[in-house]
Design an enzyme around this catalytic site. Structure first.
Site, PDB file in Angstrom:
ATOM      1  N   TYR B 292       0.975  -0.793  -0.140  1.00  0.00           N
ATOM      2  CA  TYR B 292      -0.109  -0.027  -0.066  1.00  0.00           C
ATOM      3  C   TYR B 292       0.757   0.653   0.121  1.00  0.00           C
ATOM      4  O   TYR B 292       1.467   1.511   0.435  1.00  0.00           O
ATOM      5  CB  TYR B 292      -0.720  -0.105   1.448  1.00  0.00           C
ATOM      6  CG  TYR B 292      -2.528   0.873   0.867  1.00  0.00           C
ATOM      7  CD1 TYR B 292      -3.194   0.823   0.507  1.00  0.00           C
ATOM      8  CD2 TYR B 292      -1.868   2.367   2.024  1.00  0.00           C
ATOM      9  CE1 TYR B 292      -4.252   1.020   0.877  1.00  0.00           C
ATOM     10  CE2 TYR B 292      -3.078   3.359   1.940  1.00  0.00           C
ATOM     11  CZ  TYR B 292      -4.361   2.690   1.272  1.00  0.00           C
ATOM     12  OH  TYR B 292      -5.459   3.714   1.182  1.00  0.00           O
ATOM     13  N   TYR B 342      -5.638   5.686  -8.007  1.00  0.00           N
ATOM     14  CA  TYR B 342      -5.806   5.312  -5.902  1.00  0.00           C
ATOM     15  C   TYR B 342      -7.189   4.630  -6.015  1.00  0.00           C
ATOM     16  O   TYR B 342      -8.378   5.668  -5.212  1.00  0.00           O
ATOM     17  CB  TYR B 342      -5.312   6.477  -4.850  1.00  0.00           C
ATOM     18  CG  TYR B 342      -5.886   6.402  -3.652  1.00  0.00           C
ATOM     19  CD1 TYR B 342      -5.218   5.249  -3.005  1.00  0.00           C
ATOM     20  CD2 TYR B 342      -6.256   7.350  -2.882  1.00  0.00           C
ATOM     21  CE1 TYR B 342      -5.039   5.064  -1.522  1.00  0.00           C
ATOM     22  CE2 TYR B 342      -6.479   7.259  -1.192  1.00  0.00           C
ATOM     23  CZ  TYR B 342      -5.805   6.346  -0.878  1.00  0.00           C
ATOM     24  OH  TYR B 342      -5.617   6.103   0.551  1.00  0.00           O
TER      25      TYR B 342
END
Lengths: 139, 384
Positions: B292, B342
């Site tokens: 991440y 994203y």
């Protein structure tokens, strides 16, 4: 650094945190202390995680602390400030760590480990928030 | 014991203005994932999304025509919910509650909301993991970058890392995105000089090019019983193990109170340890690292916590080329959040599945297993 026309956002009050902001309005830095085992806890909570007592008592801090880390939000510009604030994590001498601001210092001179003391600045809604100034820095 | 496998992935385009509602993005992504799997809405008996998702279960079932659900749930902790949702879907399948669970996340976080913008007043602290805002907003820490920066600067101070070291991550992920046609930054690599010339978002740790994008888009993943998965359209990607953790006093991004060195990530260390117990594998044993990347420093800190290198060594580990496509542990070959888009961790999972299937745009050679990580959650997956 406080501009009379631009005030930082009003803090959010909850039943478990109101004491902190009410204390700030009186110029007191308060942290909840367990009434049974005397440990300090921040962020505040209605039960001590060490002994599960629910008698959590606001205790006045000395106001002395040490800068753990810092950050200066520049873009996008934060609401309620007339210059980029220096946001700091302060480790209070009593132990708890809080988010606050550093005032009275040139950003180029900010350092981890700086010794600081609390003072208070106005916020919207007639409120106050605790901020910190390096020891020895002119008010 | 019945194992669970990822059998379908779906996504919309990643853009800055989708031109349609978040619910429509969610529905399109779920439909694409079901098509990919060779399943229909009637096969779905579980639905999972994030606490932060703007669409609800009723809306999604209404769009897809899902006749009957046995299980729904919402996962907390912001984007960390991405890999955590795989754990929850796996658990529902392994417990025998569900045969087919769909996880979705869809958002217009560029055109409808500005995810990275400062907010003056947060939610009243309650569920949803918003309690930290109360202690940050009055001090001008009003955006994800500002919350992250207090940890990033502690890391810089502790290990002597510089903003230029952080820039290495950005350059690498933009390089990967440049050859991924699905990436927003397809064909647009950057140099370290570009990174260093980008404006400060939060001094002295985060420049513009240290931040992930704000994107519009939707992603969905289908998880099914492994025995069921064998009869479907795609080669099943088995979930060898998935774990989550919520250490005492942990907060999503303003993780200042856990009582340990803030330059390290205790929750991510636990994830690696639990995965090792469960699968016998450590993250560096896998061939692809989907980690991440909300902000570049998180990659350095997670690499160290998951055991790719020692504490403070990530900057050298990256400089040595380990995260390149032909390196020892290629990082997010799709370009990650910084390069591709994203969608809150979910587009890292779909890329991990493509890598395991061998169908990715930037395919890594000889992939047997892939590590998926979102801070408090991790999984190891692999085809076969």
């Amino acid at each position: 650094m406080a501009d009379a026309a631009i005030l930082r956002p009003e803090p959010v009050f909850t039943p478990d945190s109101a004491f902190f902001w009410e204390g700030a309005a009186r110029g007191e830095l308060l942290i909840k202390q367990c009434g049974a085992c005397l440990r300090y806890w921040h962020p505040p909570r209605p039960m001590c995680p060490a002994c599960n007592a629910t008698r959590m008592v606001p205790a006045r801090m000395s106001g002395f602390g040490t800068v753990y880390s810092w950050a200066m939000p520049i873009h996008p510009f934060p609401h309620g400030f007339s210059a980029p604030p220096i946001v700091v994590l302060v480790d209070l001498d009593e132990g708890p760590r809080i988010v606050s601001n550093l005032v009275g210092v040139d950003p180029r001179n900010v350092q981890n480990g700086l010794r600081v003391h609390v003072e208070f600045e106005p916020a919207q809604g007639g409120r106050s928030v605790p901020v910190f100034r390096p020891l020895g820095a002119a008010p | 014991m019945t194992r669970a496998a990822i059998v379908g992935i779906g996504q919309t385009e990643f853009s800055k203005a989708s031109g349609r509602s978040e619910l429509q993005l969610a529905a399109e992504a779920v439909l694409a994932a079901l098509d990919d799997a060779g399943l229909t809405a009637a096969d779905v008996d579980g639905l999972i999304t994030f606490t932060l998702d703007g669409s609800d279960e009723v809306g999604v079932t209404r769009c897809l025509g899902i006749p009957d659900l046995k299980y729904t749930s919402r996962i907390p902790q912001g984007g960390a919910a991405s890999v955590a949702s795989i754990f929850h879907a796996m658990s529902a399948v392994m417990a025998g509650v569900c045969d087919v669970v769909v996880v979705w996340r869809a958002m217009n976080e560029r055109s409808q909301f500005r995810f990275g913008q400062p907010i003056a007043r947060g939610n009243i602290p309650a569920g949803g993991g918003s309690s930290f805002m109360e202690w940050c907003l009055p001090f001008g820490a009003q955006s994800p970058a500002s919350w992250e920066a207090l940890t990033a600067q502690a890391y810089m101070h502790r290990y002597g890392a510089t903003n230029e070291d952080f820039g290495l991550v950005s350059v690498l992920l933009r390089k990967h995105a440049a050859t991924n046609p699905q990436a927003w930054f397809y064909g647009k690599p950057i140099t370290l000089e570009d990174h260093q010339a980008s404006r400060w978002i939060v001094a002295p740790s985060l420049r513009l090019l240290d931040c992930c994008q704000e994107s519009d888009g939707g992603v969905a993943v289908v998880i099914a019983r492994e025995d069921r998965a064998r009869d479907l359209k795609q080669t099943p990607v088995t979930i060898h193990g998935a774990v989550t953790t919520l250490p005492f006093n942990h907060e999503i991004i303003s993780d200042y109170y856990h009582g340990h060195d803030l330059a390290q990530l205790p929750m991510a260390q636990r994830v690696a340890a639990r995965l090792k117990d469960l699968t016998g594998m450590s993250p560096p044993d896998t061939q692809v690292a989907m980690i991440y990347d909300n902000f570049t420093p998180q990659i350095l800190m997670q690499l160290e916590a998951y055991g790719y290198c020692g504490h403070g060594e990530a900057k050298d580990y990256i400089r040595d080329g380990n995260l390149e496509l032909d390196g020892s542990s290629p990082l997010s070959p799709n370009g990650g959040h910084i390069g591709e888009g994203y969608i809150h961790g979910m587009n890292l999972i779909t890329e991990g599945v493509r890598q395991a299937r061998g169908t990715a745009a930037n395919q890594v050679a000889n992939v047997k297993t892939v590590f998926l990580a979102s801070g408090v959650a991790g999984a190891i997956i692999g085809a076969g």
